[in-house]
Enzyme design. Sequence first.
Site, PDB file in Angstrom:
ATOM      1  N   ASP A 183       0.814  -1.223   0.000  1.00 63.52           N
ATOM      2  CA  ASP A 183       0.000   0.000   0.000  1.00 63.52           C
ATOM      3  C   ASP A 183       0.844   1.269   0.000  1.00 63.52           C
ATOM      4  O   ASP A 183       0.427   2.314   0.505  1.00 63.52           O
ATOM      5  CB  ASP A 183      -0.959   0.036   1.212  1.00 63.52           C
ATOM      6  CG  ASP A 183      -1.808  -1.217   1.285  1.00 63.52           C
ATOM      7  OD1 ASP A 183      -2.239  -1.668   0.215  1.00 63.52           O
ATOM      8  OD2 ASP A 183      -2.015  -1.735   2.391  1.00 63.52           O
ATOM      9  N   LYS A 239       2.475   2.001  -5.040  1.00 67.29           N
ATOM     10  CA  LYS A 239       3.211   1.465  -6.198  1.00 67.29           C
ATOM     11  C   LYS A 239       2.404   1.594  -7.483  1.00 67.29           C
ATOM     12  O   LYS A 239       2.965   1.816  -8.549  1.00 67.29           O
ATOM     13  CB  LYS A 239       3.537  -0.030  -5.993  1.00 67.29           C
ATOM     14  CG  LYS A 239       4.495  -0.315  -4.864  1.00 67.29           C
ATOM     15  CD  LYS A 239       4.695  -1.808  -4.679  1.00 67.29           C
ATOM     16  CE  LYS A 239       3.441  -2.534  -4.312  1.00 67.29           C
ATOM     17  NZ  LYS A 239       2.883  -2.225  -2.996  1.00 67.29           N
ATOM     18  N   GLY A 274      -4.116  -4.558  -4.475  1.00 69.63           N
ATOM     19  CA  GLY A 274      -5.121  -3.615  -4.942  1.00 69.63           C
ATOM     20  C   GLY A 274      -4.457  -2.289  -5.213  1.00 69.63           C
ATOM     21  O   GLY A 274      -3.767  -1.743  -4.354  1.00 69.63           O
ATOM     22  N   HIS A 275      -4.592  -1.808  -6.437  1.00 74.73           N
ATOM     23  CA  HIS A 275      -4.005  -0.520  -6.781  1.00 74.73           C
ATOM     24  C   HIS A 275      -5.133   0.419  -7.165  1.00 74.73           C
ATOM     25  O   HIS A 275      -6.029   0.014  -7.911  1.00 74.73           O
ATOM     26  CB  HIS A 275      -3.128  -0.626  -8.035  1.00 74.73           C
ATOM     27  CG  HIS A 275      -1.910  -1.453  -7.859  1.00 74.73           C
ATOM     28  ND1 HIS A 275      -1.201  -1.516  -6.697  1.00 74.73           N
ATOM     29  CD2 HIS A 275      -1.244  -2.234  -8.740  1.00 74.73           C
ATOM     30  CE1 HIS A 275      -0.161  -2.299  -6.869  1.00 74.73           C
ATOM     31  NE2 HIS A 275      -0.164  -2.756  -8.091  1.00 74.73           N
ATOM     32  N   GLN A 331       2.288  -6.071  -2.981  1.00 76.18           N
ATOM     33  CA  GLN A 331       2.618  -6.131  -1.546  1.00 76.18           C
ATOM     34  C   GLN A 331       3.904  -5.328  -1.274  1.00 76.18           C
ATOM     35  O   GLN A 331       4.110  -4.328  -1.916  1.00 76.18           O
ATOM     36  CB  GLN A 331       2.729  -7.577  -1.047  1.00 76.18           C
ATOM     37  CG  GLN A 331       1.383  -8.299  -0.947  1.00 76.18           C
ATOM     38  CD  GLN A 331       0.845  -8.784  -2.275  1.00 76.18           C
ATOM     39  OE1 GLN A 331       1.540  -9.432  -3.020  1.00 76.18           O
ATOM     40  NE2 GLN A 331      -0.398  -8.488  -2.576  1.00 76.18           N
TER      41      GLN A 331
HETATM   42  P1  IMP Z   1      -2.383 -12.778   2.148  1.00 77.15           P
HETATM   43  O1  IMP Z   1      -1.430 -12.247   1.128  1.00 77.15           O
HETATM   44  O2  IMP Z   1      -3.826 -12.567   1.769  1.00 77.15           O
HETATM   45  O3  IMP Z   1      -2.083 -14.192   2.537  1.00 77.15           O
HETATM   46  O4  IMP Z   1      -2.188 -11.918   3.494  1.00 77.15           O
HETATM   47  C1  IMP Z   1      -1.002 -11.987   4.273  1.00 77.15           C
HETATM   48  C2  IMP Z   1      -0.662 -10.635   4.877  1.00 77.15           C
HETATM   49  O5  IMP Z   1      -0.303  -9.745   3.843  1.00 77.15           O
HETATM   50  C3  IMP Z   1      -1.829  -9.965   5.616  1.00 77.15           C
HETATM   51  O6  IMP Z   1      -1.312  -9.213   6.689  1.00 77.15           O
HETATM   52  C4  IMP Z   1      -2.400  -9.027   4.570  1.00 77.15           C
HETATM   53  O7  IMP Z   1      -3.092  -7.942   5.158  1.00 77.15           O
HETATM   54  C5  IMP Z   1      -1.129  -8.589   3.874  1.00 77.15           C
HETATM   55  N1  IMP Z   1      -1.354  -8.169   2.480  1.00 77.15           N
HETATM   56  C6  IMP Z   1      -1.551  -8.951   1.410  1.00 77.15           C
HETATM   57  N2  IMP Z   1      -1.690  -8.224   0.293  1.00 77.15           N
HETATM   58  C7  IMP Z   1      -1.536  -6.955   0.658  1.00 77.15           C
HETATM   59  C8  IMP Z   1      -1.530  -5.716  -0.074  1.00 77.15           C
HETATM   60  O8  IMP Z   1      -1.674  -5.653  -1.294  1.00 77.15           O
HETATM   61  N3  IMP Z   1      -1.320  -4.608   0.672  1.00 77.15           N
HETATM   62  C9  IMP Z   1      -1.112  -4.640   2.006  1.00 77.15           C
HETATM   63  N4  IMP Z   1      -1.110  -5.761   2.718  1.00 77.15           N
HETATM   64  C10 IMP Z   1      -1.318  -6.912   2.051  1.00 77.15           C
END
Ligand code: IMP
Length: 429
Positions: free
Chosen positions: A13, A16, A40-41, A219
């Site tokens: 977040d 990017k 999510g962008h 991420q």
């Molecule tokens: P997962 O990727 O859904 O397995 O989540 C694992 C961890 O990564 C959690 O803390 C999510 O909130 C975090 N996370 C996954 N994708 C994003 C993103 O695009 N932005 C911020 N945090 C993310």
Amino acid sequence: MPAIVVVGAQWGDEGKGKITDYLAAKAHAVVRYQGGSNAGHTVVVGDDRYKLHLVPSGVLYASIECLLGNGVVIDLPELVKELRELEKRGVNTSRLLLSESAHLILPYHKLIDGLEEEARGSASIGTTRRGIGPAYRDKVNRAGIRLCDLRHASVFRDRLDANRKEKAGMLAGHGLDWEQMAAQQLEAFAHVEKQVRDVGERIESLLDRGANVLFEGAQGTFLDIDHGTYPYVTSSTPTAGGACIGTGIGPCRMDAVLGVTKAYCTRVGMGPFTTEAMDDEGDRLVDRGAEFGTTTGRRRRPGWLDTVMLRYAVRVNSLSGLAVTKLDVLDHFERVRLCTAYEAGGQMHKSFPADPELLKCVKPVYEDVEGWNCDTSGARAFSDLPQKAKDFLKRLTELAGVPVLLVSVGASRDATLELGDPWELRRGR
Ligand code: IMP
């Protein structure tokens, strides 16, 4: 012919999507290399706001080729939905190519993700419940199903059946309709089949022809499975090395890595956050920064910029430079804080610790910078910024050890101040 990797230097977040969209103006191709619809962008073009999950931000430029590498995990029906929505808004999505080696996220991965989160109770990770962890686990366990499997319906059905049997215990009583699942995947595949190919080969031929290729990380560094705040991480490799593994291009083809950091910090989900601000200043960061997730709508946890983390991100990604986003969110603070070190039990720590027990105890050591108390959102060049905001960026640069090249003061493309052209970066670190 530069190949530039854009990575998040925090917990995701960082903005990017906006930076990729900005750099894409000079790119011929934009490639995503890991993650899935957990990302999510939000990209703002004129009056239009686009929320992208799987499709690379470059899709909003008419001439850019967009690619999803083998390291991405694809929820195919969700992807087709995203493509249809973009098409409806007049975006041509036929320029999207998908790696035939990319793994699928299937409905049972999402179900398992949710069940496992429930079972963890107070130790939950706070995943996005998009099936990311279970899909990568199947990949590593050699039980995954790849896009190329969908070319052969009987191979796909056999692999699906093997998963049904293997996961029978875990999924009992959840009423999954496997026949409907198979039909839905095959139908979604028919929609993109012509766009499925060897993406690594395509990237190499683009680079050989002198194209500018942007590798768009999802991420962030601290959600990396190896280098992040384990176990509160995602299940892939968002760090720059992932751009090679997740696309089929070797490290010597990459020219530079741009790290994206907010001027402060946020995190969604659980896990350590040394500079977390659980006070009025934190609430103001959330309000001013509209810090709610694009994918899940969750409120992000706010905090101050942590340069211990930033230096670590510089090392693990070999960052060549930084893009600092959301500087304008700090416009009306009396003071702006920069964490320069950690302290625990009378000991100072200048490097980011891997041990979560140590990370739990450390306290941030702050250097406070006087706030500039004026609106920067109208700045269109670095020289438009107030001196105190420039001083903040100068100090940030000194602490990070790499130059700031871009500063963002708003969501629109023109609210990006360029101190140096990232496309001019060359391998150095
Ligand atoms: P997962 O990727 O859904 O397995 O989540 C694992 C961890 O990564 C959690 O803390 C999510 O909130 C975090 N996370 C996954 N994708 C994003 C993103 O695009 N932005 C911020 N945090 C993310």
